[in-house]
Scaffold this motif. Sequence first.
Motif, short mmCIF file in Angstrom:
data_model
loop_
_atom_site.label_atom_id
_atom_site.label_comp_id
_atom_site.label_asym_id
_atom_site.label_seq_id
_atom_site.Cartn_x
_atom_site.Cartn_y
_atom_site.Cartn_z
N GLU A 49 -2.46 7.80 -4.41
CA GLU A 49 -2.69 6.69 -3.47
C GLU A 49 -1.89 6.78 -2.18
O GLU A 49 -2.20 6.10 -1.22
N ARG A 50 -0.83 7.57 -2.16
CA ARG A 50 0.02 7.62 -0.97
C ARG A 50 0.30 9.07 -0.55
O ARG A 50 1.42 9.55 -0.63
N PRO A 51 -0.76 9.77 -0.10
CA PRO A 51 -0.53 11.13 0.38
C PRO A 51 0.37 11.09 1.61
O PRO A 51 0.34 10.13 2.38
N VAL A 52 1.18 12.14 1.77
CA VAL A 52 2.00 12.21 2.97
C VAL A 52 1.26 12.99 4.05
O VAL A 52 1.50 12.82 5.23
N GLU A 53 0.32 13.81 3.62
CA GLU A 53 -0.52 14.56 4.55
C GLU A 53 -1.97 14.23 4.24
O GLU A 53 -2.39 14.23 3.09
N GLY A 69 6.71 9.49 -7.97
CA GLY A 69 5.87 10.62 -8.33
C GLY A 69 4.52 10.50 -7.66
O GLY A 69 3.93 9.41 -7.63
N HIS A 70 4.04 11.62 -7.11
CA HIS A 70 2.76 11.61 -6.39
C HIS A 70 1.89 12.79 -6.84
O HIS A 70 2.40 13.82 -7.27
N ALA A 71 0.59 12.63 -6.65
CA ALA A 71 -0.37 13.69 -6.98
C ALA A 71 -1.24 13.95 -5.76
O ALA A 71 -1.33 13.11 -4.86
N ASP A 72 -1.87 15.11 -5.75
CA ASP A 72 -2.85 15.35 -4.68
C ASP A 72 -4.17 14.68 -5.06
O ASP A 72 -4.30 14.07 -6.11
N GLU A 73 -5.15 14.79 -4.17
CA GLU A 73 -6.41 14.06 -4.37
C GLU A 73 -7.38 14.78 -5.30
O GLU A 73 -8.47 14.29 -5.55
N ARG A 74 -6.97 15.96 -5.83
CA ARG A 74 -7.91 16.75 -6.61
C ARG A 74 -7.88 16.41 -8.10
O ARG A 74 -7.94 17.30 -8.96
N GLY A 131 -7.63 1.26 6.82
CA GLY A 131 -6.35 1.78 7.29
C GLY A 131 -6.22 3.28 7.06
O GLY A 131 -7.11 3.91 6.50
N PRO A 132 -5.09 3.86 7.52
CA PRO A 132 -4.90 5.31 7.43
C PRO A 132 -4.75 5.78 5.99
O PRO A 132 -4.32 5.04 5.12
N ARG A 133 -5.13 7.02 5.73
CA ARG A 133 -5.10 7.56 4.37
C ARG A 133 -3.69 7.54 3.79
O ARG A 133 -3.52 7.38 2.58
#
Lengths: 435, 174
Positions: free
Chosen positions: B146-150, B102-107, A176-178
Amino acid sequence: MTRLFTALLAMLLSFGLAAQAQPLRLQITEGVIEPMPFAVPAFVPEDNGGSQYAEALSRVVAANLTSTGLFREVPPTAHIARITSFDAAVSYPDWRAVNVQALVVGAVAANNSTLTVKFRLFDVVSGQQMGQGLQFAGSVQDWRRMAHKVSDAVYSQITGEGGYFDSRVVFVAESGPRENRTKQLAIMDQDGQNIRTLTDGRSLVIAPRVSPAGDRAVYTTYQTGSPRIALMDLRSGQAQLVGEIPGAMTFSPRFAPDGRALVFSAAIGSTTDLFRLDLGTGQMVRLTNSPAIDTAPSFSPDGRFLTFESDRSGSSQIYVMPVGGGDAQRISFGQGRYSTPVWSPRGDLIAFTKSHAGRFHIGVMRSDGSEERLLTASFLDEGPSWAPNGRVIMFTREAQGGDPALYAVDITGRNLRRVPLASPASDPAWGPLLP
Amino acid sequence: MNLTTKTLLLLAGLALAACNNPRPGLFAGGGVDGFGSETGITTGTLGDPNDPRSIAHFQQRIGDRVFFTDDSSELTPEGRSTLQGQAAWLRANPQFAVLVEGHADERGTREYNVALGARRADTVQRFLIAEGIAASRLRTVSYGKERPVEACAEPRCWNLNRRAVTVVSGGVAG
């Protein structure tokens, strides 16, 4: 669960004795520049049922040995000698003529649902058999496992190390999408075969670990809407939530070496600390109490110490402390951030993820932090997991803008290879050698 | 399938979703419906952003999210301003409860990012409490990376993914 058992004689030569007696010898720690040439002719079918496995078994053994980077196959098309009988004398000159040094001769019989596989290993250079040869019997469904058993025995006799081919890896299968990824817990053979999904994908799951006996997995699930720890029986597929702390997000679970306890992280307010859960009694004990993030714990194989990552110094670094808590000693002092320390099953090394200057690395250091070596470099490498013999590390690699995939590298940093999977995968957790 | 059909199907889907809202309360434990509960999104009318009492107004005019710098959970001046607006709205609309994601980037590594996202959500929650919002109206969750918006693997996307989102929903939690 089908039974698989060793039927013939146990190998009489201990590996230590073998080291002195055998001219064929690979030292993995030194890094092998020139792979050892070997041959695995199609196994000899000893009945009609065995004939359909004869070729396939030899191909799996050849693929396993080749995948180590320590061996190079001399392909069957180059062979001069033909193996038509398991017990016939080996014509060493024919094998020397095509530069083969190690020769695996096998045979297979299939009686109803039982498959019997046997093999002998020959040192072509000195013209003698190595060890006693082994026979395995089990369900025909487990034919690949029997090829892995053969591979493990050959690998062990030549390298003096434990094998790892007959083992499984629990991982996260992604689709699925990222922005709204579906992640399912899955299990596969270490070579990427026999994939089976263990969760249905409705709940996000991350970062599994396999129990020391290989019978259970722990992982973080969002099935309640918030991170929780699930414990799954891998035979039944049944999972239950464990280690719940009111008001906390719980994650990053790891099995103790005896399989009877977990250590995990709980985020309470702005801090994340380590806790220990006794799986038998349900008793929970706090192990750290810092205003920092303490996570990604890993037991030393003797069960006396924990290594973990903490940002108590200002950025993520690796620490070691007694298993019951107490003074934690920082062991990582290089540039960059250090994460996900994982103690080798041999106890000598700690593998880790390092990020520095926009790159991610898998590396190893001794458990006192000395002799740091980086094994890989890429846009995003993370989450090392040790093979049962402590010689190979599997991890997640994500190319920039690409999908995650599973990779393996040996501890010399040689032989980086992608685990052949058709779809995106992450978070490998290598289980024990199967019995 | 032409555009009209697609639009009709989409509208039908939305209508169905609205009728079948499976969530009796904001923080009812999910489990069965998986991702529906994990995103913290409830189905309902967002209303007209010009209506200052609408959720649409909260999301679009006040701003439902604040952003963080790399590996940090400190609020920026812009973030504090946004949260002051959120707090004012929540004080004026006491019937709404909040889930701070709360979210984090993939880095960063996966589990560290769960902890980092938890710390970011907690920072926002503390700020709102300090602004007079009752703690009983607030809950937090971390999605780590786990849930990036971009989805792009570049700094401009990472900047938008390092965020805490204030998800508003009707019904104050018990």
